[in-house]
Design an enzyme around this catalytic site. Sequence first.
Site, short mmCIF file in Angstrom:
data_model
loop_
_atom_site.label_atom_id
_atom_site.label_comp_id
_atom_site.label_asym_id
_atom_site.label_seq_id
_atom_site.Cartn_x
_atom_site.Cartn_y
_atom_site.Cartn_z
N ASN A 1 14.13 7.95 -6.55
CA ASN A 1 14.24 7.16 -5.31
C ASN A 1 13.28 6.00 -5.25
O ASN A 1 13.55 4.99 -4.57
CB ASN A 1 14.03 8.06 -4.09
CG ASN A 1 12.71 8.82 -4.15
OD1 ASN A 1 12.50 9.65 -5.04
ND2 ASN A 1 11.83 8.56 -3.20
N CYS B 1 17.84 4.25 -1.26
CA CYS B 1 17.90 5.12 -2.44
C CYS B 1 19.13 6.01 -2.45
O CYS B 1 19.88 6.06 -3.44
CB CYS B 1 16.62 5.95 -2.53
SG CYS B 1 16.22 6.90 -1.04
N SER C 1 0.80 -1.22 0.00
CA SER C 1 0.00 0.00 0.00
C SER C 1 0.83 1.27 0.00
O SER C 1 0.31 2.35 -0.24
CB SER C 1 -0.94 0.02 1.21
OG SER C 1 -0.20 0.00 2.43
N GLY C 2 2.13 1.17 0.27
CA GLY C 2 3.00 2.35 0.31
C GLY C 2 3.49 2.75 -1.06
O GLY C 2 3.14 2.16 -2.09
N TYR C 3 4.36 3.77 -1.09
CA TYR C 3 4.86 4.27 -2.36
C TYR C 3 5.74 3.24 -3.08
O TYR C 3 5.62 3.04 -4.29
CB TYR C 3 5.67 5.55 -2.15
CG TYR C 3 4.84 6.73 -1.71
CD1 TYR C 3 3.57 6.97 -2.24
CD2 TYR C 3 5.32 7.64 -0.76
CE1 TYR C 3 2.81 8.05 -1.84
CE2 TYR C 3 4.57 8.73 -0.36
CZ TYR C 3 3.32 8.93 -0.89
OH TYR C 3 2.57 10.01 -0.50
#
Length: 343
Positions: free
Chosen positions: A310, A149, A10-12
């Site tokens: 990133n 990143c 559900s995150g980026y």
Amino acid sequence: MLRVAIVGASGYIGGELLRLLHGHPRVTVVAATSDRLAGRRVDGPHPNLRGHTDLCFVGHHTLENTDFDVLFLAAPHRETMGRMAEYLKLARTVIDLSGDFRLRDPEVYASYYGVAHAAPQLIPEFTAGLPEWHRARLTTSDRIAVPGCMATAGILAVRPLALDGLIEGTVRVDARTGSSGSGVSGGAAGAHAERSGALRVFAPSGHRHEAEIAQATDRTVRMTATGVEAVRGVQVLCHVKLAPGVSEKEVRSAFRAAYGDEPFVRVIAQRQGLYRLPEPKILTGSNFCDVGFAVSADDGTAVLVGALDNLVKGGAGGAVQCMNVRFGWPERTGLEFFGLHPN
């Protein structure tokens, strides 16, 4: 077709994994977990996926007694290590995007993450997920830890010169990152009213990616991290002292030797033009990391520059590239997008 699952979708980073893997011709995403959003469609928090998938989130517990070919872990730092033994039973290949298995020394991990490592016995099983430097090991590894990143950009910028003995002393890294680096739950500091127009030094020293760069370059590293107004993108400026007598030509040759045949690293160090050195803006959505340099002949120093998206090369794209290496596919499979200009 390989059956893949994403933990923490559900995150980026999870959203980028879904985007890239749904466009990958050799895999099928069969599960995406989120306990909070279980039962809801994945194109809710990831609206860019509308019309491309009917997949719904499932709870983590539903993965029990399931067998996948590849399991991507986009769960939080400190949480992943406690469940890793469980995850390793679910898939042939596990690719971890948390920070829990990046550092080889459990004591170094504890000093940067503030807790003792919960599964130190598993650390040696993991290969660093940076194909440019660990490709041979990745072809046979089923335990992969993708670097952070800013660490990816820093390692790719510094390591060629460090391995060739062209630099000496401490490497000082000035890193800048967009707001997506804080994740979906970035807190009050990530709110637009607080972030807009700001240049926030959120880690004046001791950022955890400092340890990753030091580990990969065998150098003492001191790192400062600043949040900038961009949504995506990382840029690192690595200030180094050149070894006596090292010329700009030798610096350029070291970069060309290291990355001349790499599909996702480009050496950008030009004397003219708008984009003379690596700039994350033109890398948005792509899996490229551009590296470059500027040498000061007066004092024998150089600034080594790395830039990437990133969430892609610094996260989900790097993980997909590692999967491609592991299974012997062309590394650009599913990663063909090469950015936008203007953006």
